[in-house]
Motif scaffolding. Structure first.
Motif, PDB file in Angstrom:
ATOM      1  N   SER A 143      35.644  37.912  56.185  1.00 20.65           N
ATOM      2  CA  SER A 143      35.065  36.737  56.780  1.00 20.65           C
ATOM      3  C   SER A 143      33.567  36.841  57.223  1.00 20.65           C
ATOM      4  O   SER A 143      33.188  37.853  57.685  1.00 20.65           O
ATOM      5  N   GLY A 144      32.775  35.794  56.682  1.00 23.66           N
ATOM      6  CA  GLY A 144      31.374  35.647  56.814  1.00 23.66           C
ATOM      7  C   GLY A 144      30.520  36.927  56.292  1.00 23.66           C
ATOM      8  O   GLY A 144      29.558  36.805  56.632  1.00 23.66           O
ATOM      9  N   LYS A 145      31.000  37.412  55.286  1.00 18.01           N
ATOM     10  CA  LYS A 145      30.409  38.588  54.664  1.00 18.01           C
ATOM     11  C   LYS A 145      29.793  37.976  53.186  1.00 18.01           C
ATOM     12  O   LYS A 145      30.649  37.218  52.709  1.00 18.01           O
ATOM     13  N   THR A 146      28.879  38.424  52.680  1.00 13.56           N
ATOM     14  CA  THR A 146      28.519  37.803  51.489  1.00 13.56           C
ATOM     15  C   THR A 146      28.024  39.117  50.621  1.00 13.56           C
ATOM     16  O   THR A 146      27.663  40.192  51.182  1.00 13.56           O
ATOM     17  N   ILE A 147      28.055  39.113  49.267  1.00 11.59           N
ATOM     18  CA  ILE A 147      27.740  40.015  48.552  1.00 11.59           C
ATOM     19  C   ILE A 147      26.691  39.634  47.119  1.00 11.59           C
ATOM     20  O   ILE A 147      26.743  38.360  46.959  1.00 11.59           O
ATOM     21  N   GLN A 148      25.662  40.476  46.851  1.00 14.06           N
ATOM     22  CA  GLN A 148      24.967  39.917  45.721  1.00 14.06           C
ATOM     23  C   GLN A 148      25.401  40.441  44.513  1.00 14.06           C
ATOM     24  O   GLN A 148      25.645  41.747  44.414  1.00 14.06           O
ATOM     25  N   LEU A 149      25.607  39.669  43.395  1.00 15.25           N
ATOM     26  CA  LEU A 149      26.005  40.033  42.144  1.00 15.25           C
ATOM     27  C   LEU A 149      24.926  40.542  41.413  1.00 15.25           C
ATOM     28  O   LEU A 149      23.659  40.313  41.649  1.00 15.25           O
ATOM     29  N   PRO A 150      25.127  41.224  40.364  1.00 16.30           N
ATOM     30  CA  PRO A 150      23.829  41.588  39.298  1.00 16.30           C
ATOM     31  C   PRO A 150      22.932  40.578  38.756  1.00 16.30           C
ATOM     32  O   PRO A 150      21.902  40.954  38.633  1.00 16.30           O
ATOM     33  N   GLN A 173      37.777  42.988  39.619  1.00 10.67           N
ATOM     34  CA  GLN A 173      36.972  41.445  39.569  1.00 10.67           C
ATOM     35  C   GLN A 173      35.699  42.066  38.514  1.00 10.67           C
ATOM     36  O   GLN A 173      34.882  41.153  38.549  1.00 10.67           O
ATOM     37  N   LYS A 174      35.634  43.243  37.868  1.00 14.29           N
ATOM     38  CA  LYS A 174      34.590  43.658  37.062  1.00 14.29           C
ATOM     39  C   LYS A 174      34.007  42.413  36.204  1.00 14.29           C
ATOM     40  O   LYS A 174      32.967  42.199  36.104  1.00 14.29           O
ATOM     41  N   ASP A 175      34.897  41.859  35.444  1.00 15.66           N
ATOM     42  CA  ASP A 175      34.826  40.868  34.658  1.00 15.66           C
ATOM     43  C   ASP A 175      33.914  39.634  35.162  1.00 15.66           C
ATOM     44  O   ASP A 175      32.835  39.177  34.444  1.00 15.66           O
ATOM     45  N   PHE A 176      34.367  39.331  35.921  1.00 16.86           N
ATOM     46  CA  PHE A 176      33.582  38.110  36.958  1.00 16.86           C
ATOM     47  C   PHE A 176      32.326  38.544  37.240  1.00 16.86           C
ATOM     48  O   PHE A 176      31.609  37.667  37.219  1.00 16.86           O
ATOM     49  N   ILE A 177      31.959  39.862  37.991  1.00 14.61           N
ATOM     50  CA  ILE A 177      30.982  40.169  38.383  1.00 14.61           C
ATOM     51  C   ILE A 177      29.819  40.135  37.187  1.00 14.61           C
ATOM     52  O   ILE A 177      28.777  39.694  37.751  1.00 14.61           O
ATOM     53  N   LEU A 178      30.427  40.504  36.090  1.00 15.39           N
ATOM     54  CA  LEU A 178      29.349  40.994  35.053  1.00 15.39           C
ATOM     55  C   LEU A 178      29.258  39.803  34.111  1.00 15.39           C
ATOM     56  O   LEU A 178      28.372  39.398  33.754  1.00 15.39           O
ATOM     57  N   GLN A 179      30.505  38.790  33.756  1.00 20.28           N
ATOM     58  CA  GLN A 179      30.216  37.763  32.918  1.00 20.28           C
ATOM     59  C   GLN A 179      30.439  36.456  33.774  1.00 20.28           C
ATOM     60  O   GLN A 179      30.036  35.413  32.812  1.00 20.28           O
ATOM     61  N   GLY A 180      30.769  36.344  34.674  1.00 20.08           N
ATOM     62  CA  GLY A 180      30.981  34.970  35.292  1.00 20.08           C
ATOM     63  C   GLY A 180      32.191  34.402  35.696  1.00 20.08           C
ATOM     64  O   GLY A 180      33.217  34.924  35.329  1.00 20.08           O
ATOM     65  N   GLU A 181      32.239  33.108  36.014  1.00 20.15           N
ATOM     66  CA  GLU A 181      33.354  32.436  36.853  1.00 20.15           C
ATOM     67  C   GLU A 181      34.558  32.362  35.884  1.00 20.15           C
ATOM     68  O   GLU A 181      35.689  32.420  36.263  1.00 20.15           O
ATOM     69  N   LYS A 182      34.481  32.358  34.757  1.00 18.54           N
ATOM     70  CA  LYS A 182      35.524  32.035  33.815  1.00 18.54           C
ATOM     71  C   LYS A 182      36.560  33.422  33.850  1.00 18.54           C
ATOM     72  O   LYS A 182      37.489  33.399  33.686  1.00 18.54           O
ATOM     73  N   GLU A 183      35.782  34.530  34.141  1.00 14.68           N
ATOM     74  CA  GLU A 183      36.596  35.886  34.064  1.00 14.68           C
ATOM     75  C   GLU A 183      37.338  35.958  35.371  1.00 14.68           C
ATOM     76  O   GLU A 183      37.964  37.331  35.589  1.00 14.68           O
ATOM     77  N   MET A 184      37.216  35.167  36.499  1.00 16.06           N
ATOM     78  CA  MET A 184      37.842  35.569  37.589  1.00 16.06           C
ATOM     79  C   MET A 184      39.132  35.855  37.633  1.00 16.06           C
ATOM     80  O   MET A 184      39.996  34.919  36.931  1.00 16.06           O
ATOM     81  N   GLN A 185      39.846  36.865  38.177  1.00 19.46           N
ATOM     82  CA  GLN A 185      41.315  37.319  38.102  1.00 19.46           C
ATOM     83  C   GLN A 185      42.013  36.742  39.324  1.00 19.46           C
ATOM     84  O   GLN A 185      41.271  36.945  40.527  1.00 19.46           O
ATOM     85  N   PRO A 186      42.990  36.041  39.597  1.00 19.85           N
ATOM     86  CA  PRO A 186      43.750  35.775  40.516  1.00 19.85           C
ATOM     87  C   PRO A 186      44.173  36.848  41.373  1.00 19.85           C
ATOM     88  O   PRO A 186      44.569  37.845  40.926  1.00 19.85           O
ATOM     89  N   LEU A 187      43.762  36.937  42.661  1.00 14.91           N
ATOM     90  CA  LEU A 187      44.077  37.998  43.478  1.00 14.91           C
ATOM     91  C   LEU A 187      44.195  37.393  45.011  1.00 14.91           C
ATOM     92  O   LEU A 187      43.458  36.656  45.254  1.00 14.91           O
ATOM     93  N   THR A 188      45.168  37.812  45.537  1.00 17.93           N
ATOM     94  CA  THR A 188      45.371  37.125  47.143  1.00 17.93           C
ATOM     95  C   THR A 188      44.882  38.253  48.047  1.00 17.93           C
ATOM     96  O   THR A 188      44.944  39.587  47.792  1.00 17.93           O
ATOM     97  N   VAL A 227      35.629  45.492  43.038  1.00 20.68           N
ATOM     98  CA  VAL A 227      34.797  45.501  42.175  1.00 20.68           C
ATOM     99  C   VAL A 227      35.434  45.879  40.856  1.00 20.68           C
ATOM    100  O   VAL A 227      35.271  45.605  39.940  1.00 20.68           O
ATOM    101  N   LEU A 228      36.331  46.969  41.027  1.00 21.27           N
ATOM    102  CA  LEU A 228      37.348  47.148  39.711  1.00 21.27           C
ATOM    103  C   LEU A 228      38.068  46.113  39.156  1.00 21.27           C
ATOM    104  O   LEU A 228      38.092  45.847  38.048  1.00 21.27           O
TER     105      LEU A 228
END
Length: 147
Positions: free
Chosen positions: A67-74, A32-47, A29-30
């Motif tokens: 694996s196999g888990k989902t999360i609900q975005l705001p 990928q905060k911008d992705f969570i709040l603003q959308g796909e364009k803000e996704m940070q590359p993370l492995t 959450v910390l």
């Protein structure tokens, strides 16, 4: 007595797993905060490997945890946790937007150039792959739609 020890160990393992998942989600959450709040364009590359290193766990632990888990975005969208490790998502979103807003069909090379202007260095064939993943036809087949 043996059963009590087994039960205690099981409870301890479940708590440990729950804590590990909580720590993982807090980090995600910390990061990928911008992705969570603003959308796909803000996704940070993370492995998974980078996150595992930060959390001081094995990479396979991260893989199993997401694996196999989902999360609900705001915005109420439900996404798989693995989306947080999708390096191509922000690029695919940019490409999709460029094509949606094109006046005349942009070739993969044109798109590559526009991305390069934004500081994103990817190969033309990668642009083609991402376009294809999004189900978008090549420029010469999109021309008919603009007449």
């Amino acid at each position: 007595k043996g059963d009590v020890e087994k039960a205690t160990l099981l409870i301890k393992c479940i708590q440990q797993r729950s804590n590990a998942l909580k720590m993982l989600l807090e980090k995600l959450v910390l990061y990928q905060k911008d992705f969570i709040l603003q959308g796909e364009k803000e996704m940070q590359p993370l492995t998974r490997a980078e996150l595992a290193k930060q959390l001081e766990v094995h990479e396979s632990t991260i893989s199993r945890a997401v694996s196999g888990k989902t999360i609900q975005l705001p915005n109420k969208r439900i996404v798989p946790l693995s989306v947080f490790f999708d390096r191509s998502l922000s690029y695919r979103t940019l490409i999709k937007e460029m094509i949606e807003n094109e006046d005349k069909p942009l070739s993969d090379s044109d798109i590559q150039g526009l991305l390069k202007d934004q500081g994103i260095e990817i190969a033309r064939r990668t642009v083609a792959k991402y376009r294809s993943v999004e189900g978008i036809l090549p420029a010469h087949l999109r021309q008919a739609h603009h007449r």
